[in-house]
Design a protein around this motif. Structure first.
Motif, PDB file in Angstrom:
ATOM      1  N   LEU A  70     -10.481   7.078 -13.415  1.00  0.00           N
ATOM      2  CA  LEU A  70      -9.105   7.543 -13.254  1.00  0.00           C
ATOM      3  C   LEU A  70      -8.183   6.872 -14.265  1.00  0.00           C
ATOM      4  CD1 LEU A  70      -7.803   9.604 -11.396  1.00  0.00           C
ATOM      5  CD2 LEU A  70      -7.132   7.736  -9.872  1.00  0.00           C
ATOM      6  N   GLU A  71      -8.360   5.577 -14.453  1.00  0.00           N
ATOM      7  CA  GLU A  71      -7.562   4.872 -15.451  1.00  0.00           C
ATOM      8  C   GLU A  71      -7.850   5.399 -16.854  1.00  0.00           C
ATOM      9  OE1 GLU A  71      -7.613   0.653 -15.383  1.00  0.00           O
ATOM     10  OE2 GLU A  71      -6.978   0.492 -13.293  1.00  0.00           O
ATOM     11  N   SER A  72      -9.094   5.723 -17.130  1.00  0.00           N
ATOM     12  CA  SER A  72      -9.456   6.248 -18.443  1.00  0.00           C
ATOM     13  C   SER A  72      -8.756   7.579 -18.700  1.00  0.00           C
ATOM     14  CB  SER A  72     -10.970   6.423 -18.543  1.00  0.00           C
ATOM     15  OG  SER A  72     -11.329   6.953 -19.793  1.00  0.00           O
ATOM     16  N   ALA A 462       9.469 -13.614  -4.175  1.00  0.00           N
ATOM     17  CA  ALA A 462       9.244 -14.484  -3.028  1.00  0.00           C
ATOM     18  C   ALA A 462       7.877 -14.248  -2.400  1.00  0.00           C
ATOM     19  CB  ALA A 462      10.345 -14.274  -1.989  1.00  0.00           C
ATOM     20  N   ALA A 463       7.376 -13.029  -2.505  1.00  0.00           N
ATOM     21  CA  ALA A 463       6.067 -12.699  -1.933  1.00  0.00           C
ATOM     22  C   ALA A 463       5.429 -11.612  -2.772  1.00  0.00           C
ATOM     23  CB  ALA A 463       6.209 -12.248  -0.478  1.00  0.00           C
ATOM     24  N   ARG A 464       4.133 -11.436  -2.604  1.00  0.00           N
ATOM     25  CA  ARG A 464       3.410 -10.442  -3.394  1.00  0.00           C
ATOM     26  C   ARG A 464       2.434  -9.666  -2.521  1.00  0.00           C
ATOM     27  NH1 ARG A 464       1.076 -15.401  -4.501  1.00  0.00           N
ATOM     28  NH2 ARG A 464      -1.195 -15.542  -4.281  1.00  0.00           N
ATOM     29  N   GLY A 465       2.153  -8.439  -2.954  1.00  0.00           N
ATOM     30  CA  GLY A 465       1.144  -7.622  -2.288  1.00  0.00           C
ATOM     31  C   GLY A 465       1.631  -6.985  -0.999  1.00  0.00           C
ATOM     32  N   LEU A 586      -2.693   4.183  -5.479  1.00  0.00           N
ATOM     33  CA  LEU A 586      -4.147   4.302  -5.308  1.00  0.00           C
ATOM     34  C   LEU A 586      -4.837   2.957  -5.443  1.00  0.00           C
ATOM     35  CD1 LEU A 586      -4.956   7.603  -7.252  1.00  0.00           C
ATOM     36  CD2 LEU A 586      -5.068   7.229  -4.784  1.00  0.00           C
ATOM     37  N   ARG A 587      -4.396   2.151  -6.405  1.00  0.00           N
ATOM     38  CA  ARG A 587      -5.020   0.850  -6.608  1.00  0.00           C
ATOM     39  C   ARG A 587      -4.835  -0.040  -5.375  1.00  0.00           C
ATOM     40  NH1 ARG A 587      -2.407  -0.490 -10.809  1.00  0.00           N
ATOM     41  NH2 ARG A 587      -3.793   0.532 -12.288  1.00  0.00           N
ATOM     42  N   ARG A 588      -3.626  -0.049  -4.848  1.00  0.00           N
ATOM     43  CA  ARG A 588      -3.374  -0.873  -3.656  1.00  0.00           C
ATOM     44  C   ARG A 588      -4.140  -0.344  -2.440  1.00  0.00           C
ATOM     45  NH1 ARG A 588       2.106  -0.474  -5.332  1.00  0.00           N
ATOM     46  NH2 ARG A 588       2.487   1.017  -3.629  1.00  0.00           N
ATOM     47  N   GLY A 595      -9.087   0.512   3.757  1.00  0.00           N
ATOM     48  CA  GLY A 595      -7.977   1.201   3.113  1.00  0.00           C
ATOM     49  C   GLY A 595      -8.433   2.444   2.383  1.00  0.00           C
ATOM     50  N   LYS A 596      -9.600   2.347   1.756  1.00  0.00           N
ATOM     51  CA  LYS A 596     -10.141   3.494   1.017  1.00  0.00           C
ATOM     52  C   LYS A 596     -10.481   4.645   1.968  1.00  0.00           C
ATOM     53  CE  LYS A 596     -12.791   2.376  -2.320  1.00  0.00           C
ATOM     54  NZ  LYS A 596     -13.956   1.937  -3.140  1.00  0.00           N
TER      55      LYS A 596
END
Length: 643
Positions: A70-72, A462-465, A586-588, A595-596
């Motif tokens: 997909l990235e390609s 302050a936070a991630r993800g 999609l990546r997350r 999740g998938k």
């Protein structure tokens, strides 16, 4: 007399004859690398057991490579458009990333393309942790015998260091001061590289050899501008309150820098809207002592002076919008008179005709930005490129001049994580793996401590993800900035002024800008260490410091177009901009098996629009296999979710 070459092979043969068999190459960072010349030397040496090559450098830039099908589909057309189909990737960088450097070649970098070598043992082992201002001294101990740099040329036989005045001259001076032979200096002429005058211009005899391969017509490396999130915007707007009219600005790069520069533009061009956004974030901050003493929120009358190791996209916008316009000259008497309002009309004319409002060590940006650099570089009173020893240090013999030029200096930079006691981790993971490098960050913090009226501002999320993992940690290994140099921190939840504060005050202020989910744990650790009273009240912090609350505060400005994903422009087409957001979703969503599976279920059970343009751009309109059909369905669902 300077030797002239029109062939990379002939140039490499001359380098080997002059410097072999142990070739010790110093080559400039970033855009100034002559990629094809370096690759030609690399290819020759790796196939010869009688030769060895050591490369000392930093920021080895290669276009992004896809990690999935997909990235390609997204990246391949984009990369070809932005970089050209035949962009010369740096072979040593690719090989080091893959752990495939040959035994007779060693590469040592002091700053890396962020994240490029996190999983590379060779990249990690060969990293050299240096402050930017230490590089010239370090290279004088390495036995350098050849220097490569990309240059631009004019019809008078002069050469411009253009994109990189930062290190070459300093390195040669240090080598001479150490009593060592001058390295063999090679410049490669790039006809696409903007001409920059002033201190970037070198006489023809500066280089021992010039290679000019007229058939080479590579596009300049460009940094794609990234989308700016709600938390990016909040950080940028808070930080913009700390910039003082008549002051000096240094800024890093990335989405946070774009958000900051955009906030400054709104402050100047649409002050009512600017204040409305600030009030939505925090109605009390405009009246704070910190903003009143060290910043402001009014439009710029005097303007600011830019002095930054890196000149980037944001500076272009600040110049074009009439914000970056305060000129300086290297004349102490005139600068003192300017700052006290005692200039005569004649002296004012000198500053306007000769002074510069932007000084940098190297530049990097978009194709549009490079056109702007060409325009600026041709003028005598706009942009000046200078040595990093001048840009990133104020403690030399010109200290008094620097004090007068860099009034109210604000050093705006990014860190990854911080402690409640004021330390910052900006480039190294807890296990010691380097993400990027110290670069100039310690220099900036140090200069903020050395200059009167100056402040260091470290910005971070302050936070991630999705799980909102805290970036404020009680304990952090491998600090970039020690806590005794603590100054100002900015997160999406506000500003924490730690300079000269007690440990308890530091903790209280850092908790106030931390994410809701981390405040209780941080308080408990501080109380257990005897650093904070158990009575410290955190309920208000927990109620307001969440991405949901932040999103609601900025929702109106997202809806009416005041805050857009690419406030300084984009290298992506409108369709690609939508795809960038969808691919991030999609990546997350597919980072875990659960999740998938959930994503697949929702994609298959939701009625979705066709998104013909977006699906076509990803070459999925004619999907035939089950995998392609599912991929197209997932893409449509991600596009649907992003609306």
């Amino acid at each position: 007399m300077t030797q002239q070459f029109t062939s990379y092979d002939d140039m490499v043969a001359q380098v080997i004859e002059t410097c072999g068999p142990d070739i010790r190459l110093a080559t400039i960072l970033g855009l100034g690398k002559p990629n094809r010349l370096i690759n030609a030397l690399y290819d020759t040496v790796k196939d010869r057991s009688d030769l060895s090559l050591t490369i000392f450098t930093a920021l080895s830039l290669n276009p992004p490579e896809p990690a999935s099908d997909l990235e390609s589909r997204f990246l391949t057309p984009f990369v070809e458009r932005l970089y050209g189909k035949d962009f010369p990737r740096l072979k040593y960088a690719d090989d080091m990333k893959a752990g495939k450097l040959p035994g007779n070649i060693h590469v040592e970098e002091f700053y890396t393309q962020p994240g490029s070598y996190v999983k590379s043992a060779q990249g990690q082992q060969n990293y050299n942790s240096l402050n930017y201002t230490e590089v010239a001294d370090a290279l004088s101990t390495k036995g350098i015998n050849v220097v490569f740099q990309r240059v631009s040329a004019n019809d008078s036989g002069e050469y411009s260091l253009s994109s990189n005045t930062d290190l070459t001259q300093d390195v040669l001076d240090r080598i001479q001061q150490a009593g060592q032979p001058r390295p063999f200096c090679v410049g490669e002429v790039d006809h696409n590289l903007p001409w920059v005058g002033g201190k970037a211009v070198m006489p023809s005899q500066f280089f021992d050899a010039i290679v000019n391969v007229t058939s080479t017509n590579d596009q300049l490396f460009a940094l794609p501008r990234q989308p700016v999130s709600d938390s990016d915007f909040a950080i940028g707007f808070y930080a913009s309150l700390l910039v003082k009219d008549g002051g000096t600005l240094q800024v890093g790069i990335g989405a946070l820098a774009d958000a900051l520069c955009y906030a400054l533009v709104l402050r100047h061009t649409d002050n009512a809207l600017y204040r409305k956004i600030i009030n939505a974030l925090n109605p009390d901050v405009l009246a704070s002592d910190l903003v009143r003493e060290y910043g402001g929120y009014e439009p710029f009358e005097t303007g600011v002076y830019g002095c930054s190791e890196m000149v980037n996209e944001g500076f272009r916008v600040l110049v074009e919008q009439g914000i970056m316009k305060r000129r300086v000259v290297d004349n102490l008497t005139l600068m003192r008179k300017q700052n006290t309002g005692e200039l005569s009309a004649e002296e004012q004319d000198i500053i306007e005709s000769e002074g510069k409002y932007l000084r940098g060590g190297f530049y990097l940006g978009s194709p549009e930005f490079y056109q702007w650099i060409e325009e600026q570089g041709a003028q005598p009173n706009t942009l000046e490129m200078d040595r990093i020893g001048r840009i990133n240090s104020v403690t030399g013999p010109d200290y008094e001049l620097e004090v007068e030029q860099r009034r109210h200096a604000r050093f705006m930079n990014i860190c990854m994580m911080a402690t409640p006691l004021g330390g910052a981790a900006s480039e190294t993971l807890p296990d010691g793996r380097v993400v990027s490098g110290v670069g100039g960050q310690y220099n900036f913090v140090s200069m903020a401590a050395d200059l009167p009226e100056a402040r260091s501002v470290l910005m971070f999320h302050a936070a991630r993800g999705d799980k909102q993992e805290s970036n404020v940690r009680w304990n952090l290994s491998n600090l970039t900035i020690p806590r005794h140099l603590r100054d100002i921190y900015v997160t999406e939840y506000g500003i924490a002024d730690l300079r000269f504060a007690s440990d308890e005050e530091c903790i209280q202020r850092m908790l106030s800008v931390s994410a809701s989910g981390s405040v209780t744990s941080l308080k408990e650790q501080a109380v257990a260490a005897g650093k904070l009273k158990a009575s410290f009240y955190i309920s208000t912090i927990k109620q307001k410091n969440s991405p949901e609350i932040l999103g609601k505060r900025l929702a109106e400005f997202r809806r009416n177009g005041s805050l857009i994903d690419y406030p300084l422009g984009s290298d992506f087409t409108p369709v690609e901009q939508k795809l960038v957001t969808a691919l991030q979703i999609l990546r997350r969503s597919t980072s875990t098996t659960a999740g998938k599976l959930q994503l697949i279920y929702r994609a298959l059970t939701t009625q979705l629009p066709d998104y013909e343009e977006e699906v076509s751009r990803m070459s999925l309109s004619e999907a035939t296999s089950l995998k392609e059909k599912l991929t197209a369905r997932l893409l449509r669902y991600a596009l649907f979710s992003s609306e």
